[in-house]
Design a protein around this motif. Structure first.
Motif, PDB file in Angstrom:
ATOM      1  N   SER A   1       0.848  -1.195   0.000  1.00  0.00           N
ATOM      2  CA  SER A   1       0.000   0.000   0.000  1.00  0.00           C
ATOM      3  C   SER A   1       0.881   1.241   0.000  1.00  0.00           C
ATOM      4  O   SER A   1       1.298   1.730   1.054  1.00  0.00           O
ATOM      5  CB  SER A   1      -0.922  -0.006   1.224  1.00  0.00           C
ATOM      6  N   LEU A   2       1.175   1.745  -1.189  1.00  0.00           N
ATOM      7  CA  LEU A   2       2.053   2.895  -1.359  1.00  0.00           C
ATOM      8  C   LEU A   2       1.261   4.081  -1.898  1.00  0.00           C
ATOM      9  O   LEU A   2       0.272   3.904  -2.607  1.00  0.00           O
ATOM     10  CB  LEU A   2       3.196   2.549  -2.323  1.00  0.00           C
ATOM     11  N   PRO A   3       1.699   5.299  -1.595  1.00  0.00           N
ATOM     12  CA  PRO A   3       0.916   6.472  -2.005  1.00  0.00           C
ATOM     13  C   PRO A   3       1.020   6.818  -3.484  1.00  0.00           C
ATOM     14  O   PRO A   3       0.139   7.496  -4.017  1.00  0.00           O
ATOM     15  CB  PRO A   3       1.511   7.596  -1.138  1.00  0.00           C
ATOM     16  N   ASP A   4       2.091   6.388  -4.157  1.00  0.00           N
ATOM     17  CA  ASP A   4       2.312   6.841  -5.529  1.00  0.00           C
ATOM     18  C   ASP A   4       2.400   5.726  -6.566  1.00  0.00           C
ATOM     19  O   ASP A   4       2.539   6.011  -7.756  1.00  0.00           O
ATOM     20  CB  ASP A   4       3.583   7.696  -5.600  1.00  0.00           C
ATOM     21  N   LYS A   5       2.324   4.466  -6.132  1.00  0.00           N
ATOM     22  CA  LYS A   5       2.420   3.378  -7.093  1.00  0.00           C
ATOM     23  C   LYS A   5       1.920   2.093  -6.448  1.00  0.00           C
ATOM     24  O   LYS A   5       2.032   1.908  -5.237  1.00  0.00           O
ATOM     25  CB  LYS A   5       3.877   3.198  -7.555  1.00  0.00           C
ATOM     26  N   ASP A   6       1.371   1.206  -7.258  1.00  0.00           N
ATOM     27  CA  ASP A   6       0.907  -0.079  -6.737  1.00  0.00           C
ATOM     28  C   ASP A   6       2.105  -0.924  -6.317  1.00  0.00           C
ATOM     29  O   ASP A   6       3.040  -1.139  -7.099  1.00  0.00           O
ATOM     30  CB  ASP A   6       0.101  -0.806  -7.810  1.00  0.00           C
ATOM     31  N   GLY A   7       2.085  -1.407  -5.083  1.00  0.00           N
ATOM     32  CA  GLY A   7       3.206  -2.179  -4.566  1.00  0.00           C
ATOM     33  C   GLY A   7       3.473  -3.447  -5.349  1.00  0.00           C
ATOM     34  O   GLY A   7       4.622  -3.864  -5.499  1.00  0.00           O
TER      35      GLY A   7
END
Length: 235
Positions: free
Chosen positions: A58-64
Motif C-alpha cells: 500500500s504505497l501512495p504513488d504506485k501499486d506495490g
C-alpha cells in the motif's frame, strides 16, 4: 557495522514502521536505506544494488505489486513483501509476481531479521557449485540472472525463478517433492507456496521453450513432485 554488510532497503509509507525496521536491522548488523515513496526508491536503485528489498503493497504513488514485479524482473535482490493484506489471494499474487517471501503486518521486527538472514544463507554460493550451469543447449548465468540459448539470445529470469531453476540443476535426475522444495526454498507450506511454485515452474518451462503438454526437461511426477532430466555441467 562494516561497509560490506548486506544492504536492506525498506519501502513503506509509514514512518514508524520504517524507523522500527531500520533500527532492528542495523542492530542486527545490516545496512539500511528507507523510503516512503516508490519514486524515491526506484531512483535510488539506479545508484545502488540492495541485497534484500522490503516492500509494502500500500504505497501512495504506485501499486506495490507493480514494484514487486519490476524488482523481480530487473534486480538481483531478494524481494520480501510486508503488508497488512492477509488474504490468501494477496499472498499468492505477490509470490506469483516474483516475491521471495510475504510477511503480514503487524509483525515482530525480530521475525523480519530472522527471515532475511535465512534467505541470505540460502543465497550463499555452494563451494561445490559455480554461478554458471550448462545443460541441453542452454547456459544459465546465476550471477546475471539470464538464460542463453544456442544462438546466445538472452532471456532474463527473476531471483525467485532462479531459486527453483538452481534447485533443479543441482539435483538433476532426482525426484524433488513439494516438501523438499518447501524445505529448500523456505516459506510456509500451503496453497500460496504451491501456487507460487506452479507459476515459477510454468514460467521456467516457457523460457526454456518447453512444450507445456510434453516437457522434456522439467517433468511433473503427479502426486510425487518434479524431476529435471538434463545433464548439467557447472563452472
Amino acid at each position: 557495522m562494516t561497509s560490506d554488510a548486506p544492504l536492506v532497503t525498506i519501502l513503506d509509507d509509514e514512518p514508524a514502521i520504517r524507523s522500527m525496521l531500520a533500527r532492528a536491522l542495523e542492530d542486527a548488523g545490516f545496512r539500511t536505506m528507507a523510503f516512503g515513496r516508490a519514486t524515491e526508491f526506484e531512483a535510488a536503485l539506479a545508484k545502488t544494488s540492495p541485497d534484500v528489498c522490503l516492500v509494502d503493497l500500500s504505497l501512495p504513488d504506485k501499486d506495490g505489486l507493480t514494484v514487486v514485479h519490476q524488482l523481480a524482473l530487473e534486480q538481483g535482490a531478494r524481494v520480501i513483501i510486508i503488508s497488512g493484506r492477509a488474504e490468501v489471494r494477496d499472498r499468492v499474487t505477490g509470490l506469483e509476481l516474483g516475491a521471495d517471501d510475504y510477511i503480514i503486518k503487524p509483525f515482530d521486527p525480530s521475525e523480519v531479521v530472522a527471515r532475511i538472514r535465512a534467505h541470505l544463507r540460502r543465497d550463499s554460493p555452494s563451494s561445490a557449485k559455480g554461478d554458471t550451469a550448462r545443460f541441453s543447449g542452454w547456459v544459465a548465468h546465476f550471477d546475471r540472472y539470464v538464460l542463453c540459448d544456442e544462438t546466445n539470445t538472452e532471456t532474463p529470469f527473476s531471483h525467485a525463478e532462479g531459486e527453483v531453476l538452481r534447485l533443479f540443476l543441482e539435483r538433476p535426475k532426482r525426484l524433488i517433492s513439494r516438501q523438499a522444495m518447501q524445505e529448500a526454498l523456505g516459506g510456509a507450506a500451503g496453497e500460496s507456496f504451491d501456487r507460487a511454485m506452479d507459476v515459477r515452474i510454468s514460467r521456467l518451462r516457457t523460457k526454456l521453450k518447453e512444450d507445456p503438454k510434453n516437457p522434456k526437461l522439467i517433468k511433473t511426477i503427479y502426486g510425487a513432485g518434479y524431476i529435471f532430466l538434463g545433464d548439467v555441467q557447472w563452472s
